[in-house]
Design an enzyme around this catalytic site. Structure first.
Site, short mmCIF file in Angstrom:
data_model
loop_
_atom_site.label_atom_id
_atom_site.label_comp_id
_atom_site.label_asym_id
_atom_site.label_seq_id
_atom_site.Cartn_x
_atom_site.Cartn_y
_atom_site.Cartn_z
N ASN A 46 0.81 -1.22 0.00
CA ASN A 46 0.00 0.00 0.00
C ASN A 46 0.84 1.27 0.00
O ASN A 46 0.87 2.03 -0.98
CB ASN A 46 -0.94 -0.06 1.21
CG ASN A 46 -1.87 1.11 1.35
OD1 ASN A 46 -1.54 2.24 1.01
ND2 ASN A 46 -3.05 0.86 1.88
N ASP A 48 4.04 1.64 0.02
CA ASP A 48 5.14 1.57 -0.95
C ASP A 48 4.70 2.12 -2.30
O ASP A 48 5.42 2.89 -2.94
CB ASP A 48 5.60 0.12 -1.14
CG ASP A 48 6.34 -0.43 0.06
OD1 ASP A 48 7.56 -0.60 -0.02
OD2 ASP A 48 5.68 -0.70 1.09
N GLN A 113 -2.37 0.10 5.86
CA GLN A 113 -1.04 0.65 6.14
C GLN A 113 -1.14 2.17 6.24
O GLN A 113 -2.20 2.74 5.94
CB GLN A 113 -0.05 0.26 5.02
CG GLN A 113 0.80 -0.94 5.37
CD GLN A 113 1.95 -1.15 4.41
OE1 GLN A 113 1.85 -0.89 3.22
NE2 GLN A 113 3.06 -1.67 4.92
N ASP A 175 7.16 -2.23 11.48
CA ASP A 175 6.73 -3.54 11.95
C ASP A 175 7.17 -3.93 13.36
O ASP A 175 6.35 -4.39 14.16
CB ASP A 175 7.22 -4.62 10.99
CG ASP A 175 6.65 -4.46 9.60
OD1 ASP A 175 6.15 -3.37 9.27
OD2 ASP A 175 6.69 -5.43 8.82
N ARG A 207 16.35 -8.44 10.78
CA ARG A 207 14.93 -8.73 10.70
C ARG A 207 14.33 -8.95 12.10
O ARG A 207 15.06 -9.14 13.07
CB ARG A 207 14.70 -9.99 9.86
CG ARG A 207 15.20 -9.90 8.44
CD ARG A 207 14.44 -8.88 7.62
NE ARG A 207 13.03 -9.23 7.51
CZ ARG A 207 12.11 -8.47 6.91
NH1 ARG A 207 12.45 -7.30 6.39
NH2 ARG A 207 10.85 -8.88 6.82
N TYR A 361 15.54 -4.06 11.66
CA TYR A 361 14.28 -3.55 11.12
C TYR A 361 13.50 -2.68 12.10
O TYR A 361 12.98 -3.14 13.10
CB TYR A 361 13.45 -4.78 10.75
CG TYR A 361 12.43 -4.66 9.66
CD1 TYR A 361 12.78 -4.27 8.39
CD2 TYR A 361 11.11 -5.00 9.91
CE1 TYR A 361 11.82 -4.20 7.38
CE2 TYR A 361 10.16 -4.96 8.92
CZ TYR A 361 10.51 -4.55 7.66
OH TYR A 361 9.56 -4.49 6.67
N GLU A 405 16.71 -0.92 1.17
CA GLU A 405 15.45 -0.74 1.88
C GLU A 405 15.58 0.24 3.03
O GLU A 405 14.74 1.11 3.22
CB GLU A 405 14.96 -2.11 2.39
CG GLU A 405 13.63 -2.07 3.11
CD GLU A 405 13.21 -3.45 3.60
OE1 GLU A 405 12.11 -3.54 4.18
OE2 GLU A 405 13.96 -4.44 3.42
#
Length: 433
Positions: A46, A48, A113, A175, A207, A361, A405
């Protein structure tokens, strides 16, 4: 500490980076929508897509509008735009559509999102070279945007508190932010075995931990077991947060949506209602401000307690126009200290926090689209030095490591997925003009 602002970029390098960014978007194009990166994220996300469309606008305006149109093709009847659309099958990502169980015409997840879409579309309209095409597309999309915002306010704040709630850390887009730690710890672990896919693409040290994934998946099961019933989930979900990122991005986007409606003569009683809901947010946001630390924090709704860890989400209140003048001045001082606390800025968790991890992350790394929002907020508030420093640091990350990222704030090293769409898009939109 080396002053990262001392790095300069010449025209040839800027041109090379532009071409690389364009090629990154082209390489990640799956026929009208852009995956964040192949393998790790093989579907349409979404926020992104909203950010990525800003990059497409720099060299292919019809393709930029197509990105948004395809995203809205997966909008639910209740107005929600899911956080992932599973247009095609892929074995490289978990959890896929079968785990989510939301089998609409286009398979999707059952959460949303950060709703940055209206803000991105307003930017697209204002920067379009083909103004006729842009006006046509915004007019066609306007009702879908209104329905999406109505869903946020009615579904996620049915008691009219002024502060929407989120039901899953993935919905926040941030997240495994440490702001969710206490609330997530109260969620049970899933009781079935599974195999993650993310750690086969990316170093596990970058992660979320398995203990977090166990709870992420429990919540996915919870939504599915209760047939995505909005009222039941609102009343019984074991995870409910007032997420500053969502609240701020929604508030800014609602104001931008009203501007679009006014510009195109499309406002009606529904947008009047959205304006009233935005006023409620302005009146309620002070409950997330901590006087003792002069900072905005997310809140665990189930315990009515602030998650007192400084994350970059708190600075988004400036971007949203939700901070008072005094609060904005204080947040600017905090941002200046934040900038000095690491080689590059702005770390997603303040480096002084004990939970800070510079490469894991959302627990420390820098995200370019968040920096864009924070810098935009400070620039609009008159703190141009802060905004310029953040922009220059961000530009230097791309110059140092390319289009990853996210980035380690201590070293500038790229982390997570490579050849990443929204990183390339923000570079085109904000850094390389």
């Amino acid at each position: 500490m080396i002053d990262s602002t001392a790095v300069t970029i010449d025209k040839a390098t800027a041109l090379s980076l532009k071409e690389l960014a364009k090629q990154t978007l082209k390489d990640n194009d799956l026929g009208g929508y852009t995956v964040p990166t192949h393998g790790l994220y093989p579907f349409q996300w979404n926020w992104d897509s909203a950010i990525t469309a800003l990059g497409w606008m720099k060299f292919d305006e019809p393709r930029a509008w197509q990105e948004i149109e395809i995203l809205f093709s997966g909008q639910w009847d209740n107005g929600m735009v899911p956080h992932i659309l599973f247009h095609k099958n892929s074995e490289t990502y978990f959890p896929g559509p079968n785990i989510w169980g939301a089998n609409r015409a286009i398979k999707s997840t059952s959460i949303s999102q950060p709703p940055v879409l209206a803000t991105a579309i307003k930017e697209m309209l204002e920067t379009a070279k083909d103004s006729a095409l842009a006006t046509e597309k915004v007019t066609q999309l306007f009702n879908k945007l209104v329905e999406y915002h109505l869903w946020w306010y009615n579904d996620r704040d049915p008691q009219n508190t002024g502060l929407v709630v989120t039901y899953h850390p993935w919905e926040s887009g941030m997240d495994n932010s440490p702001a969710w730690d206490d609330a997530l710890h109260a969620v049970p672990c899933v009781d079935w075995e599974y195999t993650r896919r993310d750690t086969s693409h990316v170093d596990p040290s970058q992660r979320p931990h398995k203990s977090e994934y166990d709870r992420f998946l429990y919540l996915v099961d919870f939504f599915k077991r209760h047939n995505f019933d909005s009222q039941y989930i609102f009343d019984n979900c074991p995870y409910k947060m007032n997420d500053l990122g969502i609240i701020a991005i929604l508030h800014r986007a609602t104001k931008d949506l009203l501007i679009l409606g006014d510009k195109l003569g499309l406002n009606d009683e529904r947008t009047e209602y959205l304006a009233k809901r935005a006023k409620m947010t302005e009146q309620a946001i002070g409950s997330l401000w901590c006087e003792s630390s002069n900072y905005f924090y997310c809140r665990n709704v189930l315990t009515n307690s602030l998650a007192k860890v400084k994350t970059s989400a708190g600075l988004l209140c400036v971007y949203a126009g939700l901070a008072t003048k005094a609060q904005t001045e204080s947040l600017n001082n905090t941002a200046q200290q934040w900038i000095e606390a690491s080689q590059f800025s702005i770390a997603s968790t303040h480096p002084s926090e004990t939970c800070y991890e510079p490469q894991r992350y959302w627990r420390g790394p820098i995200w370019l689209h968040i920096n864009w929002m924070i810098a935009l907020g400070f620039a609009e508030s008159g703190f141009t030095n802060t905004a310029n420093h953040i922009q220059q640091d961000t530009r230097n990350l791309v110059l140092t490591s390319g289009y990853y990222e996210y980035f380690n704030p201590e070293t500038g090293a790229g982390c997570g997925g490579k050849n990443f769409s929204w990183t390339a898009a923000i570079a085109l939109h904000w850094l390389l003009d």
